[in-house]
Write an enzyme that holds these catalytic residues in place. Structure first.
Site, mmCIF file in Angstrom:
data_model
loop_
_atom_site.group_PDB
_atom_site.id
_atom_site.type_symbol
_atom_site.label_atom_id
_atom_site.label_comp_id
_atom_site.label_asym_id
_atom_site.label_seq_id
_atom_site.Cartn_x
_atom_site.Cartn_y
_atom_site.Cartn_z
ATOM 1 N N CYS A 298 0.834 -1.165 -0.041
ATOM 2 C CA CYS A 298 -0.143 0.172 0.073
ATOM 3 C C CYS A 298 0.874 1.464 -0.023
ATOM 4 C CB CYS A 298 -0.892 -0.015 1.103
ATOM 5 S SG CYS A 298 -1.928 1.455 1.337
ATOM 6 N N LYS B 215 -10.251 -8.486 6.315
ATOM 7 C CA LYS B 215 -9.886 -7.390 7.551
ATOM 8 C C LYS B 215 -10.417 -8.352 8.832
ATOM 9 C CE LYS B 215 -10.252 -3.467 4.479
ATOM 10 N NZ LYS B 215 -11.128 -2.274 4.228
ATOM 11 N N GLU C 207 -5.197 7.913 8.666
ATOM 12 C CA GLU C 207 -5.097 8.588 7.558
ATOM 13 C C GLU C 207 -3.546 8.889 7.176
ATOM 14 O OE1 GLU C 207 -7.554 9.267 5.286
ATOM 15 O OE2 GLU C 207 -9.056 8.808 6.620
ATOM 16 N N SER C 208 -2.975 8.687 6.091
ATOM 17 C CA SER C 208 -1.557 8.724 5.932
ATOM 18 C C SER C 208 -0.961 10.228 6.283
ATOM 19 C CB SER C 208 -1.321 8.274 4.621
ATOM 20 O OG SER C 208 -1.701 9.276 3.499
ATOM 21 N N VAL D 269 -5.382 1.702 6.049
ATOM 22 C CA VAL D 269 -3.801 1.862 6.654
ATOM 23 C C VAL D 269 -3.205 2.871 6.037
ATOM 24 C CG1 VAL D 269 -3.323 -0.649 6.904
ATOM 25 C CG2 VAL D 269 -2.771 0.505 4.723
#
Length: 253
Positions: free
Chosen positions: A29, A56, A82-83, A69
């Site tokens: 990801c 999941k 949240e990245s 993720v």
């Protein structure tokens, strides 16, 4: 770094070690990779747990109902997701001698603007990647992606620095890197010269790419092209296999 299997439905949630930090990730990801890059660059001690995003675990959905993720978990139960949010937080709590964001409010805001603008590269890229198996592939999203990449080529030229962050990669560099790592998938799978990013059009970004590959955080989380291609083929043709790297003997990728 030894690869870890992805936890799926039926697995159990192991508590985070007292005083520790865990980042839930999916090995392929790009969004999860963002936060791993920042955490590593900032010298933060964190555990990585890979999660199967097709199957999941219930406990993971309890931590983050969106099931995305990266998700950051502390031993005391605090959660962040949240990245961009997780990455900015890691920058703030990590090594203060290695700031990833400018002290200048305008420059810091401009970098955030460019992070948002990069979605105009990501969205058409994904459109092409998820349709590479089609014989009548529409190339217009690829052309759109290239047009939007010009913003970043011009920005690097304008800044006159090695990286967007200056002499070392900054937050903007790490936030856009994961997709640059994946660009060659288009040419490798599409078998189309039209899907190769022209170096003559983006000379500064090509140089930046080579310089990013020498960064220690990038080296830590980088995957070779054949691994990205194998994963995407699984996405396109099924079944999705997150663990082929983990099954390789003595995998140290």
């Amino acid at each position: 770094m030894n690869e870890k299997f992805h936890l799926a439905q039926g697995s159990s949630h192991t508590p985070v070690e007292k005083g520790g930090m865990r980042i839930y990730n999916m090995r392929f990801c790009p969004y999860g990779q963002r936060s791993l890059l920042v955490g590593t660059a900032k010298g933060i001690d964190f555990e990585v747990v890979n999660v199967n995003l097709v199957d999941k675990p219930d406990w993971f959905l309890a931590l983050n109902p969106l099931g995305q993720v990266p998700t950051l978990e502390y031993s005391d139960g605090r959660i962040l997701a949240e990245s961009l949010i997780v990455s900015e937080y890691l920058d703030e709590i990590g090594d203060s001698t290695r700031p990833l964001q400018s002290k200048d409010p305008f420059q810091r805001s401009r970098d955030k603007m460019l992070m948002e603008r990069f979605n105009m590269v990501i969205n058409p890229l994904f459109k092409v990647m998820l349709n590479l198996h089609k014989p009548d592939l529409d190339l217009s999203p690829f052309d759109k992606m290239l047009d939007n990449l010009e913003t970043f080529e011009k920005e690097l030229v304008s800044r006159g620095t090695k990286f967007f962050g200056g002499d070392k990669p900054g937050l903007l560099d790490y936030m856009i890197w994961p997709w640059f790592e994946r660009f060659e998938i288009l040419f490798a799978m599409g078998n189309e010269s039209k899907l190769k990013i022209p170096q003559s059009r983006f000379p500064r970004l090509f140089k930046w790419t080579n310089e990013m590959l020498e960064d220690e955080a990038v080296k830590t989380w980088w995957l070779p092209l054949d691994a990205h291609v194998q994963y995407l083929k699984a996405r396109l043709f099924g079944p999705v296999d997150y663990d082929f790297l983990a099954r390789q003997p003595q995998s140290n990728i």
